[in-house]
Write an enzyme that holds these catalytic residues in place. Structure first.
Site, mmCIF file in Angstrom:
data_model
loop_
_atom_site.group_PDB
_atom_site.id
_atom_site.type_symbol
_atom_site.label_atom_id
_atom_site.label_comp_id
_atom_site.label_asym_id
_atom_site.label_seq_id
_atom_site.Cartn_x
_atom_site.Cartn_y
_atom_site.Cartn_z
ATOM 1 N N SER A 142 0.855 -1.191 0.000
ATOM 2 C CA SER A 142 0.000 0.000 0.000
ATOM 3 C C SER A 142 0.883 1.230 0.000
ATOM 4 O O SER A 142 2.049 1.177 0.417
ATOM 5 C CB SER A 142 -0.895 0.012 1.246
ATOM 6 O OG SER A 142 -1.499 1.272 1.442
ATOM 7 N N TYR A 155 -2.117 -1.492 10.284
ATOM 8 C CA TYR A 155 -2.178 -1.651 8.825
ATOM 9 C C TYR A 155 -0.921 -1.119 8.150
ATOM 10 O O TYR A 155 -0.287 -1.808 7.338
ATOM 11 C CB TYR A 155 -3.411 -0.933 8.285
ATOM 12 C CG TYR A 155 -3.524 -0.998 6.781
ATOM 13 C CD1 TYR A 155 -3.921 -2.168 6.165
ATOM 14 C CD2 TYR A 155 -3.214 0.104 5.986
ATOM 15 C CE1 TYR A 155 -4.019 -2.241 4.774
ATOM 16 C CE2 TYR A 155 -3.310 0.044 4.608
ATOM 17 C CZ TYR A 155 -3.709 -1.145 4.018
ATOM 18 O OH TYR A 155 -3.792 -1.219 2.647
#
Length: 273
Positions: A142, A155
């Site tokens: 990401s 995350y």
């Protein structure tokens, strides 16, 4: 159709980026092994891809939060006499909010899926790729991998692992026939933010399509680029912002992300009502 002769395994294939990887790989003639918890959705996608592209599509229902998930998948591959040429470690989910308010079990599951299953499956499939003289691996990270992200602590840290893990393997195997790519998308039009609990977690001016993200990934993989950040704005955000000193970056990031914590809390209150 002339098939490529390759077999690709895609985790988290039931929706979003994973389903798009499956579609684009099938379109180029790859046979598929689709992995996710949602067997009904997998079977539906598998039938569609078989009919449309004439490729072989197998499905494996597996919860990747399980500690032995990677072993179970590779044992099932062996039982079906399947060899994997292309591994797409796409499965993953995120959380947003104040860390002490997030469910501890959910944070544990997030790391099991985003980090442990990804690394475990990669470790178990690389030896056979080496035996056959080559292979391709895409690990979905990401844009959050490039810096600490308050209120996305678990995350972002997990995706930082994915990025650095992938780049290390890219270097390690670059002269041994295996391509490894870290895909680092920005906000993408998928169900990811529904799982997070708030669309406000999609920080940025716009969301890319899964089609664009996957096309960018496959082009980068073909060129053996090591990592790719689809989108000019995302690329600039990942590379042009200062990374030192780290504590300063973390403080600045908090100003960008702090609204997410309130949005996530509000969302959870409404969901409970």
């Amino acid at each position: 159709m002339t098939h490529s002769g390759k077999t690709a395994l895609v985790t988290g294939a039931s929706s979003g980026i994973g389903a798009e990887f499956a579609a684009q790989l099938a379109a180029r003639g790859d046979n598929l092994v689709l992995v996710a918890r949602s067997l009904d959705r997998l079977e539906s996608l598998a039938a569609e891809l078989r009919n449309r592209h004439g490729v072989r599509v197998e499905v494996i229902g597996q919860d990747l939060t399980a500690a032995d998930a990677a072993a179970r998948i590779t044992n099932e591959l062996a039982a079906r006499e399947l060899s994997i040429d292309v591994l797409i470690n796409n499965a993953g989910f995120g959380s947003a909010g104040r860390f002490e308010e997030l469910a501890a079990d959910r944070e544990q599951d997030q790391l099991m899926v985003n980090v442990v299953a990804l690394a475990g499956l990669t470790r178990r499939l690389i030896p056979r790729m080496l035996e056959r003289g080559g292979g391709e691996i895409v690990n979905v990270a990401s844009i959050a991998a490039f810096q600490p992200a308050p209120y996305f602590a678990t995350y972002a840290a997990g995706k930082a692992f994915v990025l650095n893990f992938s780049l290390a393997l890219w270097s390690e195997y670059s002269d041994r026939g295996i391509k490894v790519l870290a895909l680092c998308p920005g906000p993408t039009q998928t169900q990811f933010f529904d799982v997070v609990g708030t669309r406000k977690a999609a920080i940025g001016p716009s969301m890319a399509s899964a089609t664009h993200v996957v096309r960018s990934a496959l082009r980068a993989l073909e060129r053996n680029k090591g990592y790719v950040v689809p989108g000019i704005g995302n690329f600039a955000s990942a590379h042009l912002l200062p990374r030192r000193p780290r504590t300063f970056v973390a403080r600045i990031a908090k100003f960008v992300t702090r609204g997410v914590a309130d949005a996530a809390r509000e969302s959870s209150v409404h969901a409970a009502a």
